[in-house]
Design an enzyme around this catalytic site. Structure first.
Site, PDB file in Angstrom:
ATOM      1  N   ASP A 419       0.787  -1.232   0.000  1.00 44.69           N
ATOM      2  CA  ASP A 419       0.000   0.000   0.000  1.00 44.69           C
ATOM      3  C   ASP A 419       0.821   1.285   0.000  1.00 44.69           C
ATOM      4  OD1 ASP A 419      -2.570  -0.886  -0.355  1.00 44.69           O
ATOM      5  OD2 ASP A 419      -2.969  -1.171   1.775  1.00 44.69           O
ATOM      6  N   TYR A 500     -10.110   0.101   1.681  1.00 41.30           N
ATOM      7  CA  TYR A 500      -9.888  -0.051   3.111  1.00 41.30           C
ATOM      8  C   TYR A 500      -9.580   1.259   3.807  1.00 41.30           C
ATOM      9  CZ  TYR A 500      -9.924  -4.934   4.485  1.00 41.30           C
ATOM     10  OH  TYR A 500     -10.301  -6.188   4.823  1.00 41.30           O
TER      11      TYR A 500
HETATM   12 CU   LIG Z   1      -8.944  -7.403   5.547  1.00 37.54          CU
END
Ligand SMILES: [Cu+2]
Length: 814
Positions: A419, A500
């Site tokens: 990420d 997320y």
């Molecule tokens: Cu997860």
């Protein structure tokens, strides 16, 4: 004297409420399909909604001012510095740069500029001995597209401010590879997207039949196409990628990753000429077809049984659902319509018990002080954390975040997000006061510079004290009860990286403990349910929860009374032994065994079974008066420490060596400041920084040590992850706590302790030690957040530099 940390900026505002896709465009050049798509999902607030916002007198606490003992030398580039560096880069004719706003994939352009974190060995003489202040240098990542083999490369520029002495030089010294050069196999993402759409168009009749939708790249699409990350190279000269169909929500809810459709295709996108690209095969219901023709033939022959589709419905929304839901005819929580308890500061601004130097992002609370910095790759990090005047942590922050999936389908199997490639900085959007943080928090801004735009996230870091809801100390007997409140101080930021949301806390406690907490929420990336019971749970009609590991690697450069430190392992273990008093009888018991891990050859560690070992950074040369070395222990807390399940990942190859173990100890080196590099993802077989190279047999005995530890979870989403994963369980934390460091529990030095003496006749005495108690009236209405003040980001174009016309444009994020 008080100051207000919130900037007073009145802007036309784009309200950014939702995260981007899991597959964030690698380079969302303005005007790209992805950028348009993302922009189309972002509602724009009306003038009425923003009127009167940001007077600077909202709910944010104005913390008492303090002057930092020295300037924040880790702070990100200012907007002016970034503009000067970008102008300097454009003056380097050999770079052949095109303004980022105009650049296409065949141009060279500036991807991002940032501060070079100064070397620790340059900083300490300045901070500790008033020697020369470290020079300030910038680093720049350049997209080199004007070649048949495109790449990205980083340079350093300095010293700053830009002058005739400033130069552009190599940043290779910050790599383990020996060069920042990183081949980019995905430079033509716009064209590959177009290619995917054309492939889909060639079987539109089948897609309509099986999936009841269209993916063409137009705004009217109801299907999206994306897949593995990073791309695969079955041979060094070949690039392939598997993609699948996802349903695009028609509502505001960003639940695309909950709606995989179960049809996959593989394409060869080697080279830069789309004429050389081809379809390799298709996959449907676990049957592989090695050509489009064979897939079509099977469909025409009626051999394709239709799968359950994942369609949009209230189940992807995060709103209150109303009284009738799938879990009950009337499932509204009784009482939930009433206002919940709220946290309030006891005495308004006068009661604030911490101090802030806003310009230097320097904070003091009780016995702690620290500096805050912000990075495009890793978001917020802390420097020079001192406790009772002594440095205990030189640097603390996230270095990388891995989300490695698995599955029987090639897209889940091929997904392993690194990420920091997308960055935590670009997605650290404004925190919502009263929700993300108490309304009385002090909010700070953060800034990063990408695609020649400086973006400020207003109120993206919050500082607050709060009651932890349990005591830090209590004891009672038949004569007294004694209790100490557990008031802690937290620095928080949150980043929405694709689907997320990560919440990062650094919390400081009265006993000298620092806790690092990461929590995950947002939408899971799910899989189409077919034959994948070994890879997750069946959680909706056509949906599998797609198991994956989150591994977030943190750097903790701990210094105990200087930089000469050792890493101690104190283990409790069962023994049988005799004693002079045991009459020769063996007793089965346990002992404490003390040892040191004294070399990098032995410093890749796992948390011991049954938590039977304590790991400490200690200073052997600084024992306390009882002869025990003073130190700080590192100990898993909520959810504990962990490491990746998958070893030798087929996707990440040499780019996840920071995730093989739960924690690591290395000798601090200026050339090894970070366990990873944001550009690793471009070519994970050949990472710019390979963490494994940090381990070269060096001594850890009374050296400057760095601990790297992993937080995260083995995430096998269950029905409770719908519609979003919840922070209550999706969290992990680490505590760094004093261990024989002081001679007693320092929380005894807090006045917030009470002792009540009593006997059969009742209370005889109340001891409050001079502490103040809350007084006055609370205006609870004032604790309600100013919802209409939420702003999103503030962007300023840097080339050409146009600071007078800031605009909001969160889509242009590398
Ligand atoms: Cu997860």
């Amino acid at each position: 004297m008080f100051l207000t940390p919130r900037l007073v900026i009145l802007l036309p505002t784009v309200l950014f409420l939702l995260g981007a896709d899991a597959k964030i465009p690698r380079v969302a050049h303005p005007g790209s399909k992805q950028a348009k798509y993302l922009a189309s999902k972002r509602p724009t607030t009306t003038a009425a909604q923003v009127s009167g916002s940001f007077t600077g007198t909202g709910w944010s606490a104005s913390a008492p001012e303090v002057s930092a003992p020295y300037a924040n030398i880790w702070q990100e580039l200012t907007n002016d510095e970034a503009a000067d560096v970008i102008a300097f880069l454009h003056n380097q004719t050999n770079l052949n740069l095109t303004a980022a706003a105009d650049a296409g994939s065949w141009d060279n352009s500036v991807m991002r500029v940032e501060i070079v974190t100064p070397n620790k060995t340059d900083v300490l003489p300045f901070v500790d001995n008033s020697q020369r202040k470290p020079e300030r240098w910038a680093r720049a990542a350049i997209w080199v597209g004007a070649t048949t083999e495109p790449y990205v490369i980083e340079y350093q520029i300095g010293p700053l401010p830009i002058s005739s002495d400033s130069t552009l030089t190599s940043l290779d010294w910050l790599t383990t590879k020996g060069t920042t050069y990183q081949r980019n196999y995905d430079a033509d993402e716009d064209l590959t997207s177009e290619f995917m759409y054309n492939v889909s168009a060639s079987v539109q009749d089948i897609v309509t039949d099986l999936l009841n939708g269209t993916a063409s790249g137009s705004d009217d699409d109801d299907l999206d196409i994306w897949g593995i990350d990073p791309l695969w190279h079955p041979t060094p000269d070949t690039t392939v990628q598997w993609v699948t169909y996802w349903r695009i929500p028609s509502s505001i809810f960003d639940g695309e990753t909950l709606m995989p459709q179960g049809l996959y295709f593989e394409v060869n996108t080697t080279g830069r000429d789309p004429l050389g690209w081809s379809v390799i095969g298709w996959l449907y219901r676990d049957v592989y077809y090695n050509s489009t023709e064979s897939f079509r033939a099977a469909w025409e022959a009626g051999e394709l049984e239709k799968s359950a589709l994942n369609l949009e419905g209230p189940w992807i929304g995060t709103d209150y659902r109303g009284p009738t839901t799938s879990v009950g005819a009337n499932s509204t929580m009784w009482g939930s319509e009433k206002a919940p308890p709220v946290m309030v500061p006891p005495s308004g601004e006068d009661g604030i018990r911490y101090k802030v130097d806003v310009e230097n992002k320097y904070v003091e609370w009780m016995d702690f002080s620290f500096y805050i910095a912000f990075r495009r790759d890793s978001g917020m990090r802390l420097f020079d954390i001192r406790y009772r005047g002594e440095r205990i942590v030189y640097e603390l922050g996230l270095d990388e975040a891995l989300a490695h999936y698995a599955g029987n389908d090639p897209v889940q199997s091929g997904t392993a997000y690194l990420d920091t490639y997308y960055g935590f900085g670009p997605y650290a959007f404004e925190l919502l006061a009263g929700y993300d943080c108490p309304t009385y928090s002090t909010f700070l801004n953060s800034t990063f510079h990408a695609e020649e735009v400086s973006t400020t996230h207003p109120n993206s870091i919050c500082l607050f004290e709060n009651d932890q809801g349990y005591l830090i100390q209590r004891h009672s007997d038949d004569a007294y009860v004694a209790s100490t409140k557990n008031i802690a101080f937290t620095v928080r930021s949150a980043s929405t990286v694709g689907n997320y949301d990560y919440n990062f806390d650094y919390t400081f406690y009265l006993d000298g403990t620092i806790e690092i907490v990461v929590r995950a929420s947002g939408y899971i990336q799910s899989a189409h349910y077919y034959g994948n019971d070994d890879y997750g749970y069946h959680i909706h009609s056509g949906l599998s929860g797609s198991m994956h590991d989150h591994v977030l690697t943190f750097k903790a450069d701990i210094d105990i009374l200087g930089t000469s430190n050792s890493f101690a392992n104190h283990t409790v273990a069962p023994v049988t032994t005799t004693y002079p008093w045991s009459h020769g009888m063996e007793r089965s018991t346990m002992k404490l065994f003390r040892s040191y891990i004294d070399n990098e050859d032995n410093s890749k560690l796992l948390w011991p079974e049954n938590a039977h070992s304590m790991f400490m950074i200690v200073n052997k040369d600084a024992p306390n008066e009882f002869g025990e070395p003073r130190g700080y222990r590192i100990m898993p807390s909520k959810g504990g420490g962990m490491h990746a399940t998958i070893q030798n990942s087929s996707n990440l190859i040499n780019s996840m060596n920071f995730a093989t173990h739960a924690l690591y100890v290395t000798k601090q080196k200026d050339t090894e400041p970070r366990a990873s590099n944001a550009n690793n993802d471009y070519d994970p077989a050949n990472p710019v920084v390979d963490f494994a190279a940090f381990f070269d047999g060096e001594s850890l005995d009374q050296e400057d040590l760095v601990v790297w530890f992993n937080l995260g979870m083995h995430h096998v989403p269950h029905t409770g992850d719908l519609p979003n994963t919840v922070f209550t369980t999706a969290q992990g934390s680490m505590q760094i706590l004093p261990h024989n460091y002081l001679l007693h529990d320092p929380s005894r030095d807090s006045l917030q302790t009470v002792r009540i003496d009593y006997n059969d006749s009742g209370v005889q005495a109340v001891h409050t030690f001079g502490a103040s108690f809350s007084t006055g009236l609370v205006n609870l209405t004032s604790t309600v957040p100013e919802f209409w003040d939420y702003r999103g980001d503030i962007d300023v174009r840097k080339f050409p530099y146009d600071p007078q016309h800031p605009y909001n444009d969160t889509e242009s994020i590398v």
